[in-house]
Design a protein around this motif. Structure first.
Motif, PDB file in Angstrom:
ATOM      1  N   ALA A  58     -15.269  -8.866   2.380  1.00 40.49           N
ATOM      2  CA  ALA A  58     -15.017 -10.185   2.976  1.00 40.49           C
ATOM      3  C   ALA A  58     -16.336 -10.886   3.305  1.00 40.49           C
ATOM      4  O   ALA A  58     -16.492 -12.090   3.070  1.00 40.49           O
ATOM      5  N   ALA A  59     -17.311 -10.134   3.825  1.00 38.36           N
ATOM      6  CA  ALA A  59     -18.624 -10.719   4.133  1.00 38.36           C
ATOM      7  C   ALA A  59     -19.326 -11.160   2.853  1.00 38.36           C
ATOM      8  O   ALA A  59     -19.941 -12.239   2.808  1.00 38.36           O
ATOM      9  N   LEU A  60     -19.220 -10.356   1.794  1.00 41.91           N
ATOM     10  CA  LEU A  60     -19.879 -10.697   0.532  1.00 41.91           C
ATOM     11  C   LEU A  60     -19.212 -11.900  -0.133  1.00 41.91           C
ATOM     12  O   LEU A  60     -19.883 -12.717  -0.770  1.00 41.91           O
ATOM     13  N   LEU A  61     -17.898 -12.019   0.021  1.00 44.00           N
ATOM     14  CA  LEU A  61     -17.211 -13.218  -0.468  1.00 44.00           C
ATOM     15  C   LEU A  61     -17.709 -14.449   0.291  1.00 44.00           C
ATOM     16  O   LEU A  61     -17.936 -15.505  -0.301  1.00 44.00           O
ATOM     17  N   HIS A  66     -16.757 -18.079  -0.686  1.00 43.82           N
ATOM     18  CA  HIS A  66     -15.332 -17.907  -0.959  1.00 43.82           C
ATOM     19  C   HIS A  66     -14.604 -17.427   0.289  1.00 43.82           C
ATOM     20  O   HIS A  66     -15.184 -16.695   1.100  1.00 43.82           O
ATOM     21  N   PRO A  67     -13.332 -17.781   0.430  1.00 45.64           N
ATOM     22  CA  PRO A  67     -12.563 -17.300   1.583  1.00 45.64           C
ATOM     23  C   PRO A  67     -12.306 -15.798   1.461  1.00 45.64           C
ATOM     24  O   PRO A  67     -12.369 -15.241   0.362  1.00 45.64           O
ATOM     25  N   PRO A  68     -12.005 -15.141   2.577  1.00 45.04           N
ATOM     26  CA  PRO A  68     -11.704 -13.699   2.516  1.00 45.04           C
ATOM     27  C   PRO A  68     -10.506 -13.434   1.614  1.00 45.04           C
ATOM     28  O   PRO A  68      -9.617 -14.264   1.472  1.00 45.04           O
ATOM     29  N   HIS A  69     -10.491 -12.274   1.013  1.00 44.59           N
ATOM     30  CA  HIS A  69      -9.415 -11.892   0.099  1.00 44.59           C
ATOM     31  C   HIS A  69      -8.154 -11.492   0.852  1.00 44.59           C
ATOM     32  O   HIS A  69      -7.062 -11.526   0.315  1.00 44.59           O
ATOM     33  N   ARG A  70      -8.317 -11.101   2.104  1.00 45.19           N
ATOM     34  CA  ARG A  70      -7.199 -10.768   2.978  1.00 45.19           C
ATOM     35  C   ARG A  70      -7.737 -10.620   4.396  1.00 45.19           C
ATOM     36  O   ARG A  70      -8.945 -10.628   4.614  1.00 45.19           O
ATOM     37  N   THR A  71      -6.847 -10.471   5.348  1.00 47.11           N
ATOM     38  CA  THR A  71      -7.268 -10.299   6.733  1.00 47.11           C
ATOM     39  C   THR A  71      -7.852  -8.906   6.912  1.00 47.11           C
ATOM     40  O   THR A  71      -7.229  -7.918   6.529  1.00 47.11           O
ATOM     41  N   CYS A 128     -17.925 -11.197  -6.482  1.00 51.97           N
ATOM     42  CA  CYS A 128     -17.535 -12.042  -7.610  1.00 51.97           C
ATOM     43  C   CYS A 128     -16.403 -12.988  -7.220  1.00 51.97           C
ATOM     44  O   CYS A 128     -15.476 -12.620  -6.499  1.00 51.97           O
ATOM     45  N   GLU A 129     -16.488 -14.196  -7.741  1.00 53.10           N
ATOM     46  CA  GLU A 129     -15.495 -15.222  -7.458  1.00 53.10           C
ATOM     47  C   GLU A 129     -14.114 -14.887  -8.040  1.00 53.10           C
ATOM     48  O   GLU A 129     -13.094 -15.306  -7.493  1.00 53.10           O
ATOM     49  N   ALA A 130     -14.063 -14.153  -9.123  1.00 55.12           N
ATOM     50  CA  ALA A 130     -12.793 -13.866  -9.797  1.00 55.12           C
ATOM     51  C   ALA A 130     -11.859 -13.072  -8.877  1.00 55.12           C
ATOM     52  O   ALA A 130     -12.222 -12.004  -8.382  1.00 55.12           O
ATOM     53  N   ALA A 131     -10.662 -13.580  -8.654  1.00 54.55           N
ATOM     54  CA  ALA A 131      -9.714 -12.965  -7.721  1.00 54.55           C
ATOM     55  C   ALA A 131      -9.299 -11.556  -8.130  1.00 54.55           C
ATOM     56  O   ALA A 131      -8.966 -10.737  -7.270  1.00 54.55           O
ATOM     57  N   ASP A 132      -9.334 -11.248  -9.417  1.00 54.19           N
ATOM     58  CA  ASP A 132      -8.964  -9.911  -9.862  1.00 54.19           C
ATOM     59  C   ASP A 132     -10.168  -8.994  -9.975  1.00 54.19           C
ATOM     60  O   ASP A 132     -10.074  -7.886 -10.500  1.00 54.19           O
TER      61      ASP A 132
END
Length: 166
Positions: A58-61, A66-71, A128-132
């Motif tokens: 989350a910090a690297l995003l 980019h927003p966090p990938h999840r809480t 990486c920006e890619a969500a997957d």
């Protein structure tokens, strides 16, 4: 996933921890004895290591905008459990930050983040920006605006999606 070189210094540990899971395939190196051994973990350390991994991600995003990938548990809350002190070598007067307690992996990560802050490299470690993907990479671009772990894979996919959308 990344075709980039490893992060400098102690940040390589942070990069290695974040990259223990392949989000696209779901393969998690922490599920194997070899993967755990590389980070000095036991099975009892797994829950804490995974929590730390996702807080780091989350910090690297955030470093990449980019927003966090999840809480997740805020990284600062986790690192607060691994205080650091300045240790000075009496022989040569050199100084370094060393952990004073906490879980071994957490302490090593706290020291790595602190070293990255001092050296000015911490914010160049991104996801990486890619969500997957969200693979950790060190952004060596002159402007510090890298978006993907690999231009040949994630970057090319994103560009192709934009092209097809036109």
């Amino acid at each position: 996933m990344s075709d980039r070189s490893p992060a400098p210094g102690a940040l390589e540990l942070v990069q290695a921890l974040v990259n223990t899971v392949d989000l696209e395939s779901g393969a998690d190196a922490l599920d194997t004895a070899e993967g755990r051994a590389r980070l000095g973990l036991t099975e009892t350390d797994l829950a804490a290591a995974r929590e730390l991994r996702e807080s780091l991600r989350a910090a690297l995003l955030a470093h990449a905008g980019h927003p966090p990938h999840r809480t997740v548990t805020p990284l600062g809350d986790l690192l607060a459990a691994a205080p650091l002190v300045v240790a000075v070598d009496p022989a040569d007067g050199s100084a370094r930050l060393t952990p004073t307690g906490g879980a071994p992996l957490l302490s090593r990560v706290a020291a790595a983040v602190a070293q990255g802050l001092v050296e000015g490299t911490w914010t160049r470690l991104k996801a990486c920006e890619a969500a997957d993907c969200h693979w950790a990479y060190y952004d060596r671009s002159p402007a510090g605006r890298g978006r993907w772990c690999s231009m040949q894979v994630c970057g090319a996919r994103a560009k192709m999606r934009r092209y097809r959308a036109k």
